[in-house]
Design an enzyme around this catalytic site. Structure first.
Site, mmCIF file in Angstrom:
data_model
loop_
_atom_site.group_PDB
_atom_site.id
_atom_site.type_symbol
_atom_site.label_atom_id
_atom_site.label_comp_id
_atom_site.label_asym_id
_atom_site.label_seq_id
_atom_site.Cartn_x
_atom_site.Cartn_y
_atom_site.Cartn_z
ATOM 1 N N LYS A 92 0.830 -1.212 0.000
ATOM 2 C CA LYS A 92 0.000 0.000 0.000
ATOM 3 C C LYS A 92 0.862 1.259 0.000
ATOM 4 O O LYS A 92 0.493 2.277 -0.596
ATOM 5 C CB LYS A 92 -0.954 0.015 1.190
ATOM 6 C CG LYS A 92 -2.303 -0.567 0.858
ATOM 7 C CD LYS A 92 -2.317 -2.071 0.831
ATOM 8 C CE LYS A 92 -2.588 -2.749 -0.444
ATOM 9 N NZ LYS A 92 -2.519 -4.215 -0.377
ATOM 10 N N GLY B 227 -0.946 -17.301 -6.301
ATOM 11 C CA GLY B 227 -1.602 -17.742 -5.073
ATOM 12 C C GLY B 227 -0.592 -18.033 -3.974
ATOM 13 O O GLY B 227 0.623 -17.971 -4.196
ATOM 14 N N HIS C 289 -23.616 15.121 1.783
ATOM 15 C CA HIS C 289 -23.470 15.592 0.404
ATOM 16 C C HIS C 289 -22.408 16.689 0.356
ATOM 17 O O HIS C 289 -22.414 17.563 1.219
ATOM 18 C CB HIS C 289 -24.800 16.147 -0.100
ATOM 19 C CG HIS C 289 -24.692 16.766 -1.457
ATOM 20 N ND1 HIS C 289 -24.595 16.001 -2.597
ATOM 21 C CD2 HIS C 289 -24.637 18.068 -1.847
ATOM 22 C CE1 HIS C 289 -24.502 16.805 -3.646
ATOM 23 N NE2 HIS C 289 -24.513 18.074 -3.219
ATOM 24 N N ALA D 5 2.840 -14.610 -9.264
ATOM 25 C CA ALA D 5 1.828 -14.342 -8.216
ATOM 26 C C ALA D 5 0.617 -15.208 -8.511
ATOM 27 O O ALA D 5 -0.423 -14.722 -8.972
ATOM 28 C CB ALA D 5 1.466 -12.862 -8.205
HETATM 29 P P1 FAD Z 1 1.410 -14.291 8.192
HETATM 30 O O1 FAD Z 1 1.200 -12.838 8.084
HETATM 31 O O2 FAD Z 1 1.963 -15.016 7.025
HETATM 32 O O3 FAD Z 1 2.322 -14.499 9.471
HETATM 33 C C1 FAD Z 1 2.767 -15.762 9.859
HETATM 34 C C2 FAD Z 1 3.958 -15.564 10.778
HETATM 35 O O4 FAD Z 1 4.290 -16.817 11.347
HETATM 36 C C3 FAD Z 1 5.222 -15.091 10.058
HETATM 37 O O5 FAD Z 1 5.863 -14.104 10.821
HETATM 38 C C4 FAD Z 1 6.074 -16.339 9.942
HETATM 39 O O6 FAD Z 1 7.464 -16.043 9.894
HETATM 40 C C5 FAD Z 1 5.695 -17.032 11.244
HETATM 41 N N1 FAD Z 1 5.886 -18.491 11.246
HETATM 42 C C6 FAD Z 1 5.493 -19.395 10.329
HETATM 43 N N2 FAD Z 1 5.801 -20.646 10.736
HETATM 44 C C7 FAD Z 1 6.406 -20.502 11.944
HETATM 45 C C8 FAD Z 1 6.977 -21.424 12.859
HETATM 46 N N3 FAD Z 1 6.949 -22.735 12.644
HETATM 47 N N4 FAD Z 1 7.530 -20.926 13.986
HETATM 48 C C9 FAD Z 1 7.549 -19.596 14.232
HETATM 49 N N5 FAD Z 1 7.029 -18.690 13.399
HETATM 50 C C10 FAD Z 1 6.459 -19.143 12.280
HETATM 51 N N6 FAD Z 1 -4.348 -8.960 3.160
HETATM 52 C C11 FAD Z 1 -5.230 -7.980 3.429
HETATM 53 O O7 FAD Z 1 -6.167 -8.201 4.204
HETATM 54 N N7 FAD Z 1 -5.097 -6.729 2.882
HETATM 55 C C12 FAD Z 1 -4.092 -6.439 2.026
HETATM 56 O O8 FAD Z 1 -3.994 -5.315 1.548
HETATM 57 C C13 FAD Z 1 -3.151 -7.453 1.714
HETATM 58 N N8 FAD Z 1 -2.120 -7.205 0.883
HETATM 59 C C14 FAD Z 1 -1.202 -8.185 0.641
HETATM 60 C C15 FAD Z 1 -0.160 -7.905 -0.235
HETATM 61 C C16 FAD Z 1 0.793 -8.873 -0.511
HETATM 62 C C17 FAD Z 1 1.926 -8.551 -1.447
HETATM 63 C C18 FAD Z 1 0.701 -10.145 0.134
HETATM 64 C C19 FAD Z 1 1.748 -11.196 -0.112
HETATM 65 C C20 FAD Z 1 -0.338 -10.432 0.987
HETATM 66 C C21 FAD Z 1 -1.317 -9.459 1.238
HETATM 67 N N9 FAD Z 1 -2.399 -9.707 2.073
HETATM 68 C C22 FAD Z 1 -3.319 -8.721 2.323
HETATM 69 C C23 FAD Z 1 -2.586 -11.008 2.722
HETATM 70 C C24 FAD Z 1 -2.100 -10.928 4.174
HETATM 71 O O9 FAD Z 1 -0.752 -10.545 4.188
HETATM 72 C C25 FAD Z 1 -2.283 -12.277 4.850
HETATM 73 O O10 FAD Z 1 -3.630 -12.688 4.729
HETATM 74 C C26 FAD Z 1 -1.932 -12.178 6.321
HETATM 75 O O11 FAD Z 1 -0.611 -11.737 6.496
HETATM 76 C C27 FAD Z 1 -2.113 -13.537 6.998
HETATM 77 O O12 FAD Z 1 -1.835 -13.395 8.353
HETATM 78 P P2 FAD Z 1 -1.312 -14.618 9.228
HETATM 79 O O13 FAD Z 1 -1.043 -14.061 10.581
HETATM 80 O O14 FAD Z 1 -2.221 -15.761 9.090
HETATM 81 O O15 FAD Z 1 0.064 -15.061 8.555
HETATM 82 P P1 NAD Z 2 -4.909 -14.938 -6.194
HETATM 83 O O1 NAD Z 2 -5.567 -16.219 -5.887
HETATM 84 O O2 NAD Z 2 -5.610 -13.669 -5.896
HETATM 85 O O3 NAD Z 2 -4.554 -14.871 -7.745
HETATM 86 C C1 NAD Z 2 -3.744 -15.818 -8.380
HETATM 87 C C2 NAD Z 2 -4.084 -15.791 -9.857
HETATM 88 O O4 NAD Z 2 -3.130 -16.579 -10.536
HETATM 89 C C3 NAD Z 2 -5.465 -16.373 -10.155
HETATM 90 O O5 NAD Z 2 -6.172 -15.505 -10.996
HETATM 91 C C4 NAD Z 2 -5.134 -17.697 -10.822
HETATM 92 O O6 NAD Z 2 -6.095 -18.083 -11.775
HETATM 93 C C5 NAD Z 2 -3.804 -17.381 -11.483
HETATM 94 N N1 NAD Z 2 -2.965 -18.546 -11.747
HETATM 95 C C6 NAD Z 2 -2.780 -19.642 -10.974
HETATM 96 N N2 NAD Z 2 -1.882 -20.471 -11.556
HETATM 97 C C7 NAD Z 2 -1.495 -19.883 -12.709
HETATM 98 C C8 NAD Z 2 -0.580 -20.237 -13.740
HETATM 99 N N3 NAD Z 2 0.115 -21.368 -13.690
HETATM 100 N N4 NAD Z 2 -0.426 -19.378 -14.788
HETATM 101 C C9 NAD Z 2 -1.128 -18.219 -14.835
HETATM 102 N N5 NAD Z 2 -2.014 -17.839 -13.898
HETATM 103 C C10 NAD Z 2 -2.181 -18.657 -12.836
HETATM 104 O O7 NAD Z 2 -3.475 -15.023 -5.481
HETATM 105 P P2 NAD Z 2 -2.360 -13.922 -5.287
HETATM 106 O O8 NAD Z 2 -2.605 -12.748 -6.163
HETATM 107 O O9 NAD Z 2 -1.082 -14.638 -5.360
HETATM 108 O O10 NAD Z 2 -2.604 -13.484 -3.796
HETATM 109 C C11 NAD Z 2 -2.515 -14.452 -2.732
HETATM 110 C C12 NAD Z 2 -3.425 -14.097 -1.612
HETATM 111 O O11 NAD Z 2 -2.983 -12.935 -0.946
HETATM 112 C C13 NAD Z 2 -4.830 -13.846 -2.087
HETATM 113 O O12 NAD Z 2 -5.608 -14.953 -1.760
HETATM 114 C C14 NAD Z 2 -5.293 -12.641 -1.359
HETATM 115 O O13 NAD Z 2 -6.330 -12.965 -0.472
HETATM 116 C C15 NAD Z 2 -4.092 -12.154 -0.562
HETATM 117 N N6 NAD Z 2 -3.869 -10.745 -0.929
HETATM 118 C C16 NAD Z 2 -4.813 -9.829 -0.565
HETATM 119 C C17 NAD Z 2 -4.664 -8.521 -0.933
HETATM 120 C C18 NAD Z 2 -5.712 -7.529 -0.540
HETATM 121 O O14 NAD Z 2 -6.514 -7.857 0.319
HETATM 122 N N7 NAD Z 2 -5.742 -6.345 -1.114
HETATM 123 C C19 NAD Z 2 -3.559 -8.117 -1.659
HETATM 124 C C20 NAD Z 2 -2.622 -9.069 -2.025
HETATM 125 C C21 NAD Z 2 -2.796 -10.382 -1.633
#
Ligand code: FAD
Ligand code: NAD
Length: 477
Positions: free
Chosen positions: A57, A280, A453, A278
């Protein structure tokens, strides 16, 4: 003798650290084990704060400002004397400052709440025992014990065999947040949330961005009408989105990467300076569970839980990206709070029907509840109201008239079933719909609320009125 706690939480992302804080607030003696490692050492906050929600963000904001200065200032009569330039180093330093500020803030919160931190990898070995391998020296191990254990290990990016990460030309989402210059040609495999958000960042800064999406449908999880409309906007903004593209290989050279894929026209090849994969994320369950933990995972590695995040093993809970449901920070945090309250003997639940999904693109997308396709499939009679941002005064003032709000309500009872939006700041507007749905609200409830508004929220009001053919500033069909 093992250190003993009421609760041991493994993982300090938004699911785990929130759960640990709430446990401590409820008077439970709580430990938090975490192994997140940045290049400069450990930090709390998991993926979300270090490599996800927050840094993405920050870059979206900077790149949007740059884009506005180069594409929108002129319409306001603002002239820039000389060329507007982007210093990527400064942008990255700003992002890092935000991340460090927030992760440091969590460390302080944990301390203030007397949560005991353990920096290392935790493995749940059964009978309330967690083995912790030190983050700096994995051979150094200690065992701690919790009356309850909360698993919150989060998720990691899915890797494609055909396009394995090399950390240079072929990167995951974390790598894509760290580019030190704007790639001229950027490829993205996967036009999902990450692909579109990070593709937008680098597109706005001047990269030519091509997204290769395997599915024929764009954003298959979204309401079709909103997905189709947003595809038009993204294409207009210059994102080259290719649907039905099956990637067969990616070969990195010294400074570029060649990607081959098949689509309806046959074999294709493209060359990029950088490639983001990216496609999933997958649950990070493997190192978390010892072989005798008794905790079940499904075929994709998600820890199996019930609606209250119980794993089936007594006093072992699992939350966040590690378990079923959307991989969203706020969903994990809500589960973390619920589990803490259940452990403390209170009543708690998460309403999984009212979790908002948001994409921070331009325009933004946001939705909650069921899509029109899902409602249709369920056989339930429904009615729909839509309203565009185009005639809205505030949107016009913002030069942001692109977008629509769509509300789906039950035909007989008027209960809101789903709300879908594409447009300016819908990341904030969606919360009105979430509140309405949380209170089992109807379209009429939204109709009768006096909206300020001129605000963007008036589009939500008009869409609710349109559900019953009563929109004022549009022609009712
Ligand atoms: P995580 O945030 O993955 O945290 C898990 C933690 O556990 C990590 O610190 C890891 O190191 C630690 N861990 C794992 N295994 C162990 C172990 N065995 N021992 C000790 N520590 C361990 N979601 C949104 O809602 N809004 C967004 O705008 C958004 N943007 C995103 C953008 C990107 C680029 C990405 C990749 C993800 C985004 N997400 C967003 C998704 C969001 O980041 C995740 O849904 C969220 O972080 C999940 O939270 P969590 O606590 O389950 O896991
Ligand atoms: P995603 O599931 O949103 O999108 C993955 C895309 O890749 C899908 O459209 C899928 O059809 C495509 N895909 C899968 N395999 C493929 C292949 N072999 N070739 C081409 N396309 C393929 O997953 P993401 O974008 O990696 O994000 C992961 C998760 O992180 C999401 O589930 C989302 O909830 C979370 N996230 C959330 C936010 C947010 O809330 N703003 C931002 C970033 C990530």
């Amino acid at each position: 003798m093992a250190d003993k706690f009421d609760v041991v939480v493994i993982g300090a992302g938004p699911a785990g650290y929130v759960s640990a804080i709430r446990c401590a607030q409820l008077g439970l003696n709580t430990a938090l084990v975490d192994n997140w490692l940045n290049p400069d050492g450990h930090a709390f906050g998991g993926t979300c704060l270090n490599a996800g929600c927050i840094p993405s963000k920050a870059l979206l904001e900077s790149s949007e400002m740059f884009h506005k200065s180069t594409h929108e200032f002129a319409a306001h009569g603002i002239e820039v004397d000389g060329k507007v330039k982007m210093d990527v180093g400064t942008m990255q330093a700003r992002k890092q400052k935000i991340v460090t500020g927030l992760t440091g803030g969590i460390a302080q919160l944990l301390k203030a709440n007397k949560v005991t931190p353990f920096k290392g990898t935790g493995t749940y070995t059964g009978n309330g025992k967690v083995e912790v391998a030190d983050i700096e020296d994995a051979k150094k191990k200690q065992t701690i014990e919790g009356k309850h254990v909360v698993l919150a290990g989060g998720s990691v990016p899915v890797e494609l065999k055909s396009a394995a990460f090399d950390g240079k030309q072929i990167v995951d989402s974390w790598g894509a947040l760290e580019f030190d210059k704007v790639p001229k040609r950027l490829g993205v495999i996967g036009a999902g949330v990450i692909g579109l958000e990070l593709g937008s960042v680098w597109k706005r800064l001047g990269a030519e961005v091509t997204l290769l999406e395997a599915q024929d449908e764009f954003l298959f999880m979204c309401d079709r009408q909103i997905a189709k409309e947003s595809l038009r906007y993204f294409k207009k903004h210059g994102l080259d989105i290719r649907l039905g593209a099956k990637v067969s290989g990616a070969k990195a050279g010294k400074s570029s990467v060649k990607v081959s894929y098949d689509d309806k026209d046959g074999k294709q090849e493209l060359e990029f300076d950088k490639l983001i994969v990216a496609v999933g994320r997958r649950p990070n369950s493997a190192p978390l569970l010892g072989k005798d933990s008794g905790v079940k995972t499904d075929e994709r590695g998600f820890v199996v839980v019930d609606d209250h995040c119980r794993t089936g093993v007594k006093n072992v809970w699992a939350i966040g990206d590690l378990v079923r449901g959307p991989m969203l920070a706020h969903k994990g945090s809500e589960e973390g709070v619920m589990v803490a309250e259940l452990i403390a003997g209170h009543h708690a639940e998460v309403n999984y029907n009212a979790i908002p999904s948001i994409m921070y693109t331009a325009p933004e997308l946001a939705w909650v509840g069921k899509t029109e396709e899902e409602v249709k499939k369920s056989g339930r009679a429904y009615k729909v109201g839509t309203f565009s941002f185009a005639p809205n005064g505030r949107a016009k003032a913002m030069e942001a008239g692109a977008g629509t709000v769509k509300i789906i309500a039950d035909k007989e009872h008027d209960t809101i079933l789903g709300v879908h939006m594409v447009g300016p700041l819908v990341s904030e507007l969606i919360m009105e719909a979430v509140v309405a749905m949380e209170f089992s609200g109807s379209a009429e409830d939204l109709q009768r609320i006096c909206h300020g508004h001129p605000t963007l929220a008036e589009v939500v009001h008009e869409a609710a009125l349109a559900v019953d053919g009563k929109a004022i500033h549009g022609i009712n069909k």
